[in-house]
Design a protein around this motif. Structure first.
Motif, PDB file in Angstrom:
ATOM      1  N   ALA A  54     -64.879  56.579  26.964  1.00  0.00           N
ATOM      2  CA  ALA A  54     -63.585  57.250  26.921  1.00  0.00           C
ATOM      3  C   ALA A  54     -63.392  57.989  28.240  1.00  0.00           C
ATOM      4  O   ALA A  54     -64.265  58.734  28.675  1.00  0.00           O
ATOM      5  N   ARG A  86     -61.841  60.834  30.325  1.00  0.00           N
ATOM      6  CA  ARG A  86     -61.313  62.170  30.080  1.00  0.00           C
ATOM      7  C   ARG A  86     -61.190  62.954  31.386  1.00  0.00           C
ATOM      8  O   ARG A  86     -61.876  62.680  32.351  1.00  0.00           O
ATOM      9  N   TYR A 102     -57.965  49.903  34.163  1.00  0.00           N
ATOM     10  CA  TYR A 102     -58.828  49.529  33.048  1.00  0.00           C
ATOM     11  C   TYR A 102     -60.109  48.894  33.554  1.00  0.00           C
ATOM     12  O   TYR A 102     -60.098  48.237  34.595  1.00  0.00           O
ATOM     13  N   ASP A 122     -61.919  46.406  28.825  1.00  0.00           N
ATOM     14  CA  ASP A 122     -60.861  47.166  28.145  1.00  0.00           C
ATOM     15  C   ASP A 122     -59.483  46.571  28.407  1.00  0.00           C
ATOM     16  O   ASP A 122     -58.609  46.608  27.535  1.00  0.00           O
ATOM     17  N   GLY A 162     -57.596  60.880  32.814  1.00  0.00           N
ATOM     18  CA  GLY A 162     -58.138  60.103  31.713  1.00  0.00           C
ATOM     19  C   GLY A 162     -57.143  59.996  30.576  1.00  0.00           C
ATOM     20  O   GLY A 162     -56.451  60.956  30.245  1.00  0.00           O
ATOM     21  N   ARG A 163     -57.067  58.802  30.005  1.00  0.00           N
ATOM     22  CA  ARG A 163     -56.210  58.574  28.841  1.00  0.00           C
ATOM     23  C   ARG A 163     -57.005  57.903  27.722  1.00  0.00           C
ATOM     24  O   ARG A 163     -56.455  57.206  26.879  1.00  0.00           O
ATOM     25  N   GLY A 164     -58.301  58.083  27.729  1.00  0.00           N
ATOM     26  CA  GLY A 164     -59.139  57.466  26.708  1.00  0.00           C
ATOM     27  C   GLY A 164     -59.536  56.063  27.104  1.00  0.00           C
ATOM     28  O   GLY A 164     -60.628  55.828  27.606  1.00  0.00           O
ATOM     29  N   GLU A 165     -58.629  55.128  26.910  1.00  0.00           N
ATOM     30  CA  GLU A 165     -58.925  53.716  27.166  1.00  0.00           C
ATOM     31  C   GLU A 165     -58.810  53.315  28.631  1.00  0.00           C
ATOM     32  O   GLU A 165     -59.239  52.228  29.007  1.00  0.00           O
TER      33      GLU A 165
END
Length: 143
Positions: free
Chosen positions: A2, A4, A44, A48, A108-111
């Motif tokens: 993830a 962040r 990405y 992902d 960061g946006r997680g994915e």
């Protein structure tokens, strides 16, 4: 992994930006950059990106909408590799799309990581902060 946090970096004269050291191993096999409808770029990992692309490409390629979605995903994305200094090259068309020059923020946006112009990030961050409590309340997360 993830993604962040947010990290301010500079886009150099050659259009390269350093990936935060803590995330470089995730991009050891390269990454995929795609424009976001929010005015930033999305970075990405290859794995992902493929997962996200499959999730977004649920409509058949035999249908017009399905082909358009695939064009938005694949034709507008670029493969990138990290150089020895931990940087990626952001193609000129993508820099123009996101208004990137000088100071940029990797958020960061997680994915994925988002790459914003510093000014656009400040505006987005202010909007997110002002709407955050209302969003949580609407979801029943605030008591």
């Amino acid at each position: 992994m993830a993604f962040r946090g947010n990290y301010e970096h500079s886009l150099d004269n050659g259009g390269r930006v350093a990936i935060p050291a803590r995330f470089r191993d995730a991009f050891a096999d390269g990454g995929v950059l795609k424009p976001s409808p929010d005015g930033c770029l999305e970075l990405y990992t290859v794995v992902d990106f493929e997962t996200t692309a499959r999730e977004l490409s649920t409509e058949s390629a035999q249908q017009h909408r399905g082909r358009r979605v695939r064009r938005a995903i694949y034709a507008m994305s670029y493969d990138v590799e990290i150089d020895r200094q931990g940087r990626i090259l952001v193609p000129q068309a993508m820099r123009s799309h996101a208004g990137l020059e000088g100071a940029v923020v990797l958020a960061g946006r997680g994915e994925c990581l988002e790459i914003w112009s510093a000014e656009s990030w400040r505006q987005e961050q202010a909007t997110v902060e002002s709407e955050h409590a209302a969003i949580l309340e609407a979801q029943g997360s605030v008591g």
